[in-house]
Design an enzyme around this catalytic site. Structure first.
Site, mmCIF file in Angstrom:
data_model
loop_
_atom_site.group_PDB
_atom_site.id
_atom_site.type_symbol
_atom_site.label_atom_id
_atom_site.label_comp_id
_atom_site.label_asym_id
_atom_site.label_seq_id
_atom_site.Cartn_x
_atom_site.Cartn_y
_atom_site.Cartn_z
ATOM 1 N N ASP A 1 5.110 113.844 30.769
ATOM 2 C CA ASP A 1 4.267 114.466 29.435
ATOM 3 C C ASP A 1 5.543 115.067 28.683
ATOM 4 O O ASP A 1 6.759 115.405 29.225
ATOM 5 C CB ASP A 1 3.589 115.733 29.679
ATOM 6 C CG ASP A 1 2.319 115.351 30.794
ATOM 7 O OD1 ASP A 1 1.903 113.882 30.834
ATOM 8 O OD2 ASP A 1 1.784 115.951 31.377
HETATM 9 N N1 URA Z 1 1.628 115.152 36.250
HETATM 10 C C1 URA Z 1 1.564 115.615 34.864
HETATM 11 O O1 URA Z 1 0.723 116.560 34.762
HETATM 12 N N2 URA Z 1 2.423 115.546 33.896
HETATM 13 C C2 URA Z 1 3.759 115.130 34.308
HETATM 14 O O2 URA Z 1 4.488 115.024 33.158
HETATM 15 C C3 URA Z 1 3.851 114.464 35.171
HETATM 16 C C4 URA Z 1 3.000 114.631 36.431
#
Ligand code: URA
Length: 250
Positions: free
Chosen positions: A104
């Site tokens: 993310d």
């Molecule tokens: N899980 C998430 O919620 N975000 C990420 O960036 C990676 C794994």
């Protein structure tokens, strides 16, 4: 002219040792003929080399680890957002590597980039089942019941049933390490949300047996060694993780 064993190791995700093994097992052909002698020298531009029937690429591939900082997207399609590709030095960007998996925008930590589509597929395929370990900070204290629920396989808000995840709560009970085997979209944030809590900080620490290099500052990247590439595919099952959890303190 290049030695066949070196050529295989340089142009595939195989280590030198694995290339030697593949040769011994007769998995390698040069112009259609099985060749087991790794010392044989050839010009890759003039000969076709295959591994298990698949052609070995004539160009060299790149395999990189990046310490992703917060504020950058890993998708190459989200227009107008700063992307991790902008962090690559021009001499590396020239090879057009792409992220093998996603994080993310606000998540930090270990990100793999490569020019090798097969490698990318192996890393992200749920069939490969590579564990990903994260450090997280939550808005509210994490409870032992949260760990038990996630170990059984949590049900997300939209009804999705997740595979078991391992949660190791720290001395500060708002902090934890979590290991997941699936790689679903926003998986960690949604797992913690399924327990009525919220992730406020997330950093990926490892993928398979590959750890984020502590010497690598946020925003920097470096090439992986062959041993590191192999370590990504080390198998660590949830059961093994749980036994590690019993013997190691977080
Ligand atoms: N899980 C998430 O919620 N975000 C990420 O960036 C990676 C794994």
């Amino acid at each position: 002219m290049e030695r066949l064993d070196k050529l295989l190791a340089n142009r595939s995700a195989l280590s030198r040792k694995e290339a030697g093994e593949a040769l011994r097992l007769g998995r390698v052909r040069v112009d259609g003929e099985v060749v087991r002698d790794g010392t044989r020298k050839l010009d890759p531009a003039l000969h076709s080399v295959t591994l298990d029937g698949e052609p070995i690429r004539s160009e060299l591939h790149l395999y990189l680890m990046m310490h992703k900082p917060a504020g950058y997207v890993t998708s190459t399609e989200e227009r107008g957002q700063p992307t991790v590709l902008e962090l690559l030095p021009p001499e590396i960007a020239a090879f057009s590597p792409f992220p093998a998996g996603r994080l993310d925008k606000e998540t930090e930590g270990l990100l793999l980039l490569t020019t090798d589509g097969d490698f990318c597929h192996r890393v992200i395929s749920p069939k490969t089942g590579i564990p990903r370990r994260y450090f997280l900070r939550a808005a509210d204290p994490l409870l032992p019941e949260d760990g038990m629920a996630l170990a059984k396989g949590a049900v997300l808000a939209d009804g999705t049933v997740c595979k078991p995840a391992v949660l190791r709560i720290g001395e500060d009970d708002r902090e934890a390490e979590i290991t997941v085997w699936e790689g679903k979209y926003h998986e960690v944030r949604r797992l913690i949300a399924s327990r009525g809590n919220k992730v406020i900080y997330l950093k990926r620490l490892s993928i398979g047996g590959l750890l984020l290099d502590p010497q690598l500052p946020p925003g920097a990247c470096r090439e992986l060694t062959k041993t590191e590439i192999t370590s990504i595919f080390e198998r660590i099952s949830p059961e093994n993780e749980i036994s590690v959890k019993k013997t190691k303190s977080f």
